[in-house]
Write a protein that holds these residues in place. Structure first.
Motif, PDB file in Angstrom:
ATOM      1  N   ARG A  56      71.062  36.779  -8.162  1.00 12.08           N
ATOM      2  CA  ARG A  56      70.727  36.956  -6.874  1.00 12.08           C
ATOM      3  C   ARG A  56      69.239  36.991  -6.413  1.00 12.08           C
ATOM      4  O   ARG A  56      68.647  36.461  -5.439  1.00 12.08           O
ATOM      5  CB  ARG A  56      71.377  37.950  -6.355  1.00 12.08           C
ATOM      6  N   ILE A  61      71.131  34.308  -3.122  1.00 13.53           N
ATOM      7  CA  ILE A  61      72.774  34.086  -2.413  1.00 13.53           C
ATOM      8  C   ILE A  61      73.549  35.271  -2.756  1.00 13.53           C
ATOM      9  O   ILE A  61      73.532  35.863  -3.857  1.00 13.53           O
ATOM     10  CB  ILE A  61      73.293  32.728  -3.133  1.00 13.53           C
ATOM     11  N   ASP A  78      76.789  30.086   0.833  1.00 12.39           N
ATOM     12  CA  ASP A  78      76.449  31.325   0.734  1.00 12.39           C
ATOM     13  C   ASP A  78      77.868  32.130   1.660  1.00 12.39           C
ATOM     14  O   ASP A  78      77.654  31.991   2.912  1.00 12.39           O
ATOM     15  CB  ASP A  78      75.373  31.951   1.162  1.00 12.39           C
TER      16      ASP A  78
END
Length: 324
Positions: A56, A61, A78
């Protein structure tokens, strides 16, 4: 005479008990055989591929779901971020499109994504619609979907679009009455294409659509649901099975590349290569275990595979090694 009848009665009861016990043991052993059935999947790990993880902190995301590769970038749904994230071919963050809402280019829990020609198709599950975008991710139109009781845990999950423009949708519904494959044709009306249940993923090639059913449905007393068990690779367009997959293989998303199918296995948390008949060949990569039926894969034109791993919140990249 009464004593004789009494003896015969006792013998009959004893015989009935023995026969009933034998029948029960047969039933129990058959049931155990079903539960203890061998998982016939011997893994052959390929040495030709490497796997890297983009977390991440790199992709930005929060909850990666559906993924689609383009010539120069990658688009990822997402799910909890309610947007589409754009990555470069190495998994680095480039930008994003969309925000939370119900207007054009606004999303609530986007799940599946695909592209055909100049259009991008996104399942906007929380808004119960498809959004069609252009190549620059601008809003083109929306297509309403039937009310199938979408929730945060059950939703229309995957999408495939044929070269003729027919749209196919699959779901993660555990309700047998609505867990189907749905098709949207030129009149923009969704219809069930079969009365058979389907919980799984889709892929298209030309005007053909293929699918893998990830789970089998069961009912025990008043409880029903889904579990890993029997699964198969199917030609959805021609309504026929291509091959059975290993028992409890638990297939997730898959892609067609060259003459092979590349499928994510929930059993072994791996990306596996299957031949044109659906037979297992080898494993390209191993990953951390998938939790739940939410993992997608796509492949770029140069044969690099990109996998969304909701549990880890990561994108895994599987590349063919370059000879030095």
């Amino acid at each position: 005479m009464k004593k004789k009848n009494k003896k015969i009665h006792k013998k009959t009861i004893r015989k009935t008990i023995i026969v009933s016990l034998f029948a029960f043991l047969l039933f129990l052993s058959a049931g155990c055989g079903r539960q203890e059935r061998e998982i016939n999947h011997e893994m052959v790990l390929s040495e030709d591929y490497s796997v890297s993880e983009m977390g991440r902190d790199i992709t930005k995301i929060s909850s990666p779901y559906g993924i689609v590769c383009r010539e120069e970038d990658i688009l990822v749904c997402d799910y909890s971020g309610n947007k589409i994230v754009i990555l470069d071919m190495d998994g680095n963050y480039l930008g994003e499109a969309g925000t939370l809402g119900s207007g054009p280019l606004e999303f609530i829990r986007p799940t599946g994504i695909t592209r055909v020609d100049q259009y991008i198709y996104v399942i906007d599950s929380g808004n119960n619609r498809l959004q069609v975008l252009d190549q620059k991710l601008g809003f083109v139109r929306e297509i309403g979907l039937p009310d199938l009781r979408n929730t945060e845990s059950q939703f229309l999950m995957d999408i495939a679009v044929t070269s003729e423009g027919d749209i196919y949708l699959s779901s993660s519904f555990t309700d047998k009455r609505i867990s189907r494959i749905y098709r949207i044709s030129g009149d923009n009306k969704a219809e069930e294409i079969s009365s058979q249940t389907f919980f799984g993923y889709l892929a298209s090639k030309g005007n053909q659509v293929y699918g893998v059913n990830s789970m089998e449905f069961y009912k025990e007393k008043n409880v029903f649901g889904t579990r890993s068990g029997e699964s198969s690779l199917k030609n959805i367009t021609e309504k026929k099975d291509i091959s059975e997959l290993p028992y409890k293989y638990y297939p997730l998303d898959f892609v067609l590349y060259g003459d092979s199918y590349y499928c994510l296995s929930g059993l072994s948390a791996s990306l596996d290569r299957l031949d044109s008949e659906g037979a297992y060949l080898d494993t390209l990569a191993k990953m951390p275990p998938f939790q739940g039926p939410c993992a997608w894969v796509d492949v770029s034109s140069d044969g690099t595979f990109y996998i969304t791993h909701r549990t880890e919140g990561s994108i895994f990249i599987v590349r063919k090694k370059v000879d030095e």
